[in-house]
Design a protein around this motif. Structure first.
Motif, PDB file in Angstrom:
ATOM      1  N   ILE A 112       0.995  -1.331  -0.215  1.00 38.48           N
ATOM      2  CA  ILE A 112      -0.650  -0.360   0.688  1.00 38.48           C
ATOM      3  C   ILE A 112       1.236   0.849  -0.399  1.00 38.48           C
ATOM      4  CG2 ILE A 112      -1.485   1.401   1.542  1.00 38.48           C
ATOM      5  CD1 ILE A 112      -2.860  -1.719   2.586  1.00 38.48           C
ATOM      6  N   GLU A 113       2.344   1.601   0.490  1.00 38.79           N
ATOM      7  CA  GLU A 113       2.820   2.160   1.041  1.00 38.79           C
ATOM      8  C   GLU A 113       3.663   2.763  -0.496  1.00 38.79           C
ATOM      9  OE1 GLU A 113       5.359   3.513   4.817  1.00 38.79           O
ATOM     10  OE2 GLU A 113       5.363   2.205   4.220  1.00 38.79           O
ATOM     11  N   GLN A 114       4.071   1.235  -1.337  1.00 44.86           N
ATOM     12  CA  GLN A 114       4.291   2.005  -2.721  1.00 44.86           C
ATOM     13  C   GLN A 114       3.568   2.341  -3.455  1.00 44.86           C
ATOM     14  OE1 GLN A 114       5.914  -2.183  -3.120  1.00 44.86           O
ATOM     15  NE2 GLN A 114       5.024  -2.424  -4.624  1.00 44.86           N
ATOM     16  N   GLY A 115       2.642   1.763  -3.309  1.00 42.47           N
ATOM     17  CA  GLY A 115       1.649   2.725  -4.183  1.00 42.47           C
ATOM     18  C   GLY A 115       0.669   1.524  -5.113  1.00 42.47           C
ATOM     19  N   GLU A 116       1.358   0.002  -4.577  1.00 42.03           N
ATOM     20  CA  GLU A 116       0.947  -0.250  -6.494  1.00 42.03           C
ATOM     21  C   GLU A 116      -0.929  -0.907  -5.239  1.00 42.03           C
ATOM     22  OE1 GLU A 116       2.353  -4.718  -8.046  1.00 42.03           O
ATOM     23  OE2 GLU A 116       3.352  -3.763  -6.849  1.00 42.03           O
ATOM     24  N   HIS A 117      -0.912  -1.752  -3.981  1.00 40.87           N
ATOM     25  CA  HIS A 117      -1.733  -1.517  -3.578  1.00 40.87           C
ATOM     26  C   HIS A 117      -3.457  -0.457  -3.817  1.00 40.87           C
ATOM     27  CE1 HIS A 117      -5.193  -3.534  -1.763  1.00 40.87           C
ATOM     28  NE2 HIS A 117      -4.229  -4.217  -0.514  1.00 40.87           N
ATOM     29  N   ARG A 118      -3.955  -0.841  -3.695  1.00 40.39           N
ATOM     30  CA  ARG A 118      -4.800   0.952  -4.653  1.00 40.39           C
ATOM     31  C   ARG A 118      -6.480   0.503  -3.597  1.00 40.39           C
ATOM     32  NH1 ARG A 118      -0.881   4.634  -5.269  1.00 40.39           N
ATOM     33  NH2 ARG A 118      -2.229   6.031  -4.751  1.00 40.39           N
ATOM     34  N   PRO A 119      -6.815  -0.221  -2.281  1.00 39.00           N
ATOM     35  CA  PRO A 119      -8.268   0.258  -1.933  1.00 39.00           C
ATOM     36  C   PRO A 119      -8.708   1.307  -2.910  1.00 39.00           C
ATOM     37  CG  PRO A 119      -7.029  -0.272   0.074  1.00 39.00           C
ATOM     38  CD  PRO A 119      -5.791  -0.028  -1.328  1.00 39.00           C
ATOM     39  N   GLY A 120      -9.905   1.269  -3.161  1.00 39.15           N
ATOM     40  CA  GLY A 120     -11.295   2.228  -4.078  1.00 39.15           C
ATOM     41  C   GLY A 120     -12.671   2.115  -3.934  1.00 39.15           C
ATOM     42  N   HIS A 121     -13.340   3.258  -4.460  1.00 37.69           N
ATOM     43  CA  HIS A 121     -14.507   3.008  -4.251  1.00 37.69           C
ATOM     44  C   HIS A 121     -15.041   2.888  -6.149  1.00 37.69           C
ATOM     45  CE1 HIS A 121     -15.043   4.499  -0.908  1.00 37.69           C
ATOM     46  NE2 HIS A 121     -14.152   3.519  -0.374  1.00 37.69           N
ATOM     47  N   PHE A 122     -16.447   2.650  -6.495  1.00 42.88           N
ATOM     48  CA  PHE A 122     -16.852   3.464  -7.779  1.00 42.88           C
ATOM     49  C   PHE A 122     -18.136   3.523  -7.533  1.00 42.88           C
ATOM     50  CE2 PHE A 122     -15.707  -1.272  -8.929  1.00 42.88           C
ATOM     51  CZ  PHE A 122     -16.513  -2.021  -9.215  1.00 42.88           C
ATOM     52  N   TYR A 123     -18.747   3.742  -8.172  1.00 44.15           N
ATOM     53  CA  TYR A 123     -19.895   3.952  -8.584  1.00 44.15           C
ATOM     54  C   TYR A 123     -21.052   4.863  -9.914  1.00 44.15           C
ATOM     55  CZ  TYR A 123     -25.227   7.025  -8.547  1.00 44.15           C
ATOM     56  OH  TYR A 123     -25.956   7.606  -8.067  1.00 44.15           O
ATOM     57  N   ALA A 124     -21.646   3.967 -10.342  1.00 43.73           N
ATOM     58  CA  ALA A 124     -22.360   3.921 -11.402  1.00 43.73           C
ATOM     59  C   ALA A 124     -24.215   4.232 -11.712  1.00 43.73           C
ATOM     60  CB  ALA A 124     -21.827   3.174 -12.403  1.00 43.73           C
ATOM     61  N   GLU A 125     -24.434   4.240 -12.374  1.00 41.16           N
ATOM     62  CA  GLU A 125     -25.825   4.363 -12.974  1.00 41.16           C
ATOM     63  C   GLU A 125     -26.519   3.622 -14.096  1.00 41.16           C
ATOM     64  OE1 GLU A 125     -26.380   8.591 -10.393  1.00 41.16           O
ATOM     65  OE2 GLU A 125     -27.116   8.563 -13.251  1.00 41.16           O
ATOM     66  N   LYS A 126     -27.703   3.345 -13.845  1.00 42.25           N
ATOM     67  CA  LYS A 126     -28.213   1.861 -15.226  1.00 42.25           C
ATOM     68  C   LYS A 126     -29.400   3.256 -15.455  1.00 42.25           C
ATOM     69  CE  LYS A 126     -30.685  -1.825 -16.675  1.00 42.25           C
ATOM     70  NZ  LYS A 126     -31.170  -3.090 -16.746  1.00 42.25           N
ATOM     71  N   PRO A 127     -29.325   3.492 -17.022  1.00 38.41           N
ATOM     72  CA  PRO A 127     -30.137   4.782 -17.457  1.00 38.41           C
ATOM     73  C   PRO A 127     -31.686   4.022 -17.476  1.00 38.41           C
ATOM     74  CG  PRO A 127     -27.805   4.411 -18.792  1.00 38.41           C
ATOM     75  CD  PRO A 127     -28.323   3.191 -18.024  1.00 38.41           C
ATOM     76  N   LEU A 128     -32.435   5.366 -17.705  1.00 33.57           N
ATOM     77  CA  LEU A 128     -33.743   5.346 -17.523  1.00 33.57           C
ATOM     78  C   LEU A 128     -34.281   4.217 -18.699  1.00 33.57           C
ATOM     79  CD1 LEU A 128     -35.180   8.186 -15.294  1.00 33.57           C
ATOM     80  CD2 LEU A 128     -35.214   5.838 -14.401  1.00 33.57           C
TER      81      LEU A 128
END
Length: 261
Positions: A245-261
């Protein structure tokens, strides 16, 4: 982690992770991190699918705080579903959640089944992110949305030797990819309003604290759960995790997306 005894998440694994992250949780951050993954979306009265629900921590939070209509929690590991059903007995509205074991692979739900698909630190175990994105799009209702956190890597190049050592120590199937690959897969599947959030710096500080606690605050309890040898192995694994994690290779993250109407 290679401390696991049944499947990828056995009793020793569950007890260790709940010791570190709290009852019902098999990944970091607790309810505060879950709320961040939700990306400020109101989910009151909605029907939620929690993929890789683990021991139910997120599902219980959705019911108690966010007043969802129902949560379906699924996982491929029987041991964690058994634990989720055990903790479910403490819930006032038990009919609002269903936990079940599923087989790996495409999700066996009808098209347009859920208002929300949530997942926390589970998709790293799934290799084919592109077909996963298509499946998520299929089961969401039009206007529905996807809220996910996962353990990722800085890019999609072969992992460094240090990362390979960490993955080997974990002893789990870890098919981590970049946030950009997720973004591309979601876009190709038809999702809109895709948002990504790198959480490397947040988890670096937390992981350092977890490591310190494992060495001191939790050490006696860890020895009781795992035995001295496996407790040492767990500390070694956490130490290596902090490095990547400190070396920057392991990067936890979030993502959000919507399905159109």
């Amino acid at each position: 982690m290679s401390i696991t005894d049944e499947g990828e998440y056995g009793q020793k694994q569950i007890k260790t992770l709940e010791l570190i992250w709290g009852e019902g949780f098999l990944s970091p951050g607790g309810t505060n991190e879950i709320d961040l993954v939700l990306n400020n979306k109101l989910i009151k009265g909605l029907k939620v699918l929690d993929i890789g629900c683990g021991c139910g921590g997120a599902a219980f939070h959705f019911i108690n705080k966010h007043e969802v209509s129902h949560v379906t929690g699924v996982d491929v590991e029987k041991e964690v579903i058994d634990r989720a059903n055990e903790l479910k007995l403490k819930l006032d509205n038990q009919s609002k959640v269903t936990f079940k074991v599923i087989d790996p692979g495409p999700l066996k739900f009808e098209d347009n089944s859920f208002d929300v698909v949530f997942s926390k630190d589970t998709f790293l175990h799934i290799k084919d992110k592109e077909n996963l994105a298509l499946d998520l799009f299929r089961i969401l209702k039009p206007g529905g949305f996807l809220c996910v956190s996962d353990w990722m890597r800085i890019d999609d190049n072969p992992p460094s030797n240090n990362m390979k050592e960490y993955i080997k120590l974990e002893g789990l199937s870890m098919e981590m990819c970049s946030l950009q690959r997720y973004s591309n897969a979601l876009d190709e599947a038809g999702f809109k309003n895709i948002q990504i959030n790198d959480r490397n710096s947040w988890y670096l500080e937390l992981a350092k604290k977890e490591l310190s606690d494992l060495k001191a605050l939790y050490r006696e309890k860890l020895n009781q759960i795992l035995g001295v040898e496996d407790a040492e192995l767990t500390i070694k694994t956490w130490t290596k995790m902090v490095e990547v994690i400190e070396q920057g290779e392991h990067r936890p993250g979030h993502f959000y997306a919507e399905k159109p109407l």
